[in-house]
Design a protein around this motif. Structure first.
Motif, PDB file in Angstrom:
ATOM      1  N   GLY A   1      -8.900 -16.679  -0.557  1.00  0.00           N
ATOM      2  CA  GLY A   1      -7.800 -15.737  -0.516  1.00  0.00           C
ATOM      3  C   GLY A   1      -6.453 -16.422  -0.415  1.00  0.00           C
TER       4      GLY A   1
ATOM      5  N   ALA B   1     -10.074 -11.916  -0.405  1.00  0.00           N
ATOM      6  CA  ALA B   1      -8.936 -10.991  -0.460  1.00  0.00           C
ATOM      7  C   ALA B   1      -7.618 -11.745  -0.350  1.00  0.00           C
ATOM      8  CB  ALA B   1      -9.043  -9.962   0.665  1.00  0.00           C
ATOM      9  N   ARG B   2      -6.615 -11.269  -1.068  1.00  0.00           N
ATOM     10  CA  ARG B   2      -5.267 -11.809  -0.948  1.00  0.00           C
ATOM     11  C   ARG B   2      -4.642 -11.263   0.337  1.00  0.00           C
ATOM     12  NH1 ARG B   2      -5.104  -9.359  -5.663  1.00  0.00           N
ATOM     13  NH2 ARG B   2      -3.344  -8.077  -5.014  1.00  0.00           N
TER      14      ARG B   2
ATOM     15  N   HIS C   1      -1.175 -10.707   2.528  1.00  0.00           N
ATOM     16  CA  HIS C   1       0.284 -10.632   2.466  1.00  0.00           C
ATOM     17  C   HIS C   1       0.808 -10.518   3.896  1.00  0.00           C
ATOM     18  CE1 HIS C   1       3.781  -9.870  -0.262  1.00  0.00           C
ATOM     19  NE2 HIS C   1       4.320  -9.655   0.937  1.00  0.00           N
TER      20      HIS C   1
ATOM     21  N   ALA D   1      -1.584  -3.032  -1.027  1.00  0.00           N
ATOM     22  CA  ALA D   1      -2.601  -3.431  -0.051  1.00  0.00           C
ATOM     23  C   ALA D   1      -3.637  -2.334   0.104  1.00  0.00           C
ATOM     24  CB  ALA D   1      -1.956  -3.738   1.292  1.00  0.00           C
TER      25      ALA D   1
ATOM     26  N   ALA E   1      -6.836  -6.823  -1.306  1.00  0.00           N
ATOM     27  CA  ALA E   1      -5.587  -7.370  -0.769  1.00  0.00           C
ATOM     28  C   ALA E   1      -5.293  -6.651   0.543  1.00  0.00           C
ATOM     29  CB  ALA E   1      -4.444  -7.194  -1.754  1.00  0.00           C
TER      30      ALA E   1
END
Length: 298
Positions: free
Chosen positions: A105, A74-75, A77, A117, A50
Motif C-alpha cells: 500500500g 490498500a492505499r 491517505h 476513500a 483506499a
C-alpha cells in the motif's frame, strides 16, 4: 448550542491554539485505544482499496501501522493540518521509492480527495474539535459512497475523579465537557451518515505520583473550557494541587487512579438522495452516483 450541536463548553480560540501547539507525538492512551479500535475491523468484511487516516501523528502512529497491516494492498491517505506534524507523518509513514516499486500500500500525505476513500479512520481527535459538524462534513466528503467511518473519542465520564475534586475545592472545571455517544450518533445522521453504531468502554489508568499523573494529562490535551482559570497558576497552587491529588485520588493499592470513557463510532456513507421540491439542485457528482446506483439495483 442545542444538544445536537455540542460540545457546548469548548473555547474555539483555545481549541485552535491547542491544535497548533499539540506535541507531534502519539500519547500512550491514544495508541491503546487505536489498537482496540482496529480490532473492531474484524467485524467488517469489506476491505477498502483506499483509506484515510485523519491526523495519525496525534491519533497513533502504531495504530496506523496496525491498520496498514490489516489492509496491506490498500492505499493510505494521511491528513495532517499542522506543518510540524505533517513533516513527522512524512518521515514516519512515507515509503521510499524502492519500497513503492516493490509493492504494498502506498501512503500519500496532504489534502484528501473527495470521495477517494472507502474507509476514514480518526482516532482520539473529535473531542477537541470546537466545530465537530464541520469535521463530520469533511469526513463525509472524503468518503466514497458505501464507504465507512471508524472513529474514537473521549466521553463525558472522563476524568470524573478530577472533576469532583475541583468542584469540591471550588475551582473552575479541569477540562471541557465531552459529548455523549448518543449525541454523536445524532450528529452523524444529521451530517449525512447512515446506520451509526456507537459503543463505549471505561479505562482506568493508575499513576504512582501526582507528578506522573499531571504529565500524562499534559500529553493528552489541554483544558479548553471557557471558564477555566484565566491565567497560569503559581508554584504554591501547583503544590496544593499535587497534595490534593495524592490525598483524594489514591486507592487502597497506593495508586492514583483516573477514569477515561472511550467512545467508538462506526457509520457508512449512503447513496445520496435528492431533496425534492418545486426546484431541486443536485451536484453533478451525486447525480452520477445516484444513476450508477440505480442501474446497479435494476
Amino acid at each position: 448550542m442545542a444538544s445536537s450541536e455540542r460540545p457546548p463548553t469548548i473555547d474555539p480560540v483555545a481549541a485552535a491554539r491547542w491544535e497548533r501547539a499539540a506535541p507531534a507525538a502519539s500519547p500512550w492512551l491514544h495508541e491503546e485505544v487505536g489498537r482496540r479500535m482496529q480490532e473492531r475491523l474484524e467485524w467488517i468484511k469489506r476491505a477498502p482499496q483506499a483509506w484515510t487516516d485523519w491526523e495519525p501523528v496525534r491519533g497513533g502512529l502504531e495504530a496506523h501501522a496496525l491498520v496498514a497491516q490489516r489492509y496491506p494492498q490498500a492505499r493510505a491517505h494521511v491528513v495532517e493540518t499542522v506543518a510540524e506534524r505533517a513533516a513527522v507523518a512524512r518521515e514516519r509513514l512515507g515509503k521510499p521509492w524502492w519500497k513503492r516499486i516493490a509493492g504494498g500500500g502506498a501512503v500519500e500525505i496532504g489534502a484528501v480527495p473527495a470521495g477517494g476513500a472507502q474507509m476514514l479512520w480518526s482516532n482520539m481527535g473529535l473531542h477537541t474539535a470546537a466545530d465537530p459538524q464541520t469535521m463530520l462534513r469533511q469526513w463525509h466528503e472524503a468518503l466514497a459512497v458505501d464507504g465507512f467511518l471508524m472513529f474514537s473519542c473521549l466521553g463525558p465520564d472522563t476524568l470524573r475523579e478530577l472533576r469532583s475534586l475541583y468542584a469540591a475545592l471550588g475551582w473552575p472545571p479541569p477540562g471541557h465537557e465531552f459529548t455523549d455517544m448518543h449525541d454523536w450518533g445524532d450528529m452523524l445522521v444529521h451530517g449525512g451518515f447512515a446506520e451509526p453504531v456507537m459503543d463505549m468502554e471505561r479505562i482506568t489508568l493508575a499513576f504512582d505520583t501526582p507528578e506522573r499523573l499531571l504529565a500524562e494529562l499534559r500529553e493528552l490535551g489541554a483544558n479548553l473550557h471557557p471558564a477555566r482559570f484565566p491565567a497560569l497558576r503559581g508554584r504554591a497552587w501547583q503544590a496544593r494541587l499535587q497534595q490534593e491529588l495524592a490525598q483524594h485520588l489514591r486507592g487502597a493499592d497506593g495508586k492514583l487512579t483516573l477514569t477515561f470513557e472511550i467512545i467508538y463510532g462506526h457509520a457508512i456513507k449512503p447513496l445520496p438522495r435528492a431533496r425534492m421540491g418545486e426546484e431541486s439542485a443536485v451536484p453533478l457528482s451525486d447525480m452520477r452516483t445516484m444513476l450508477r446506483g440505480g442501474r446497479g439495483r435494476a
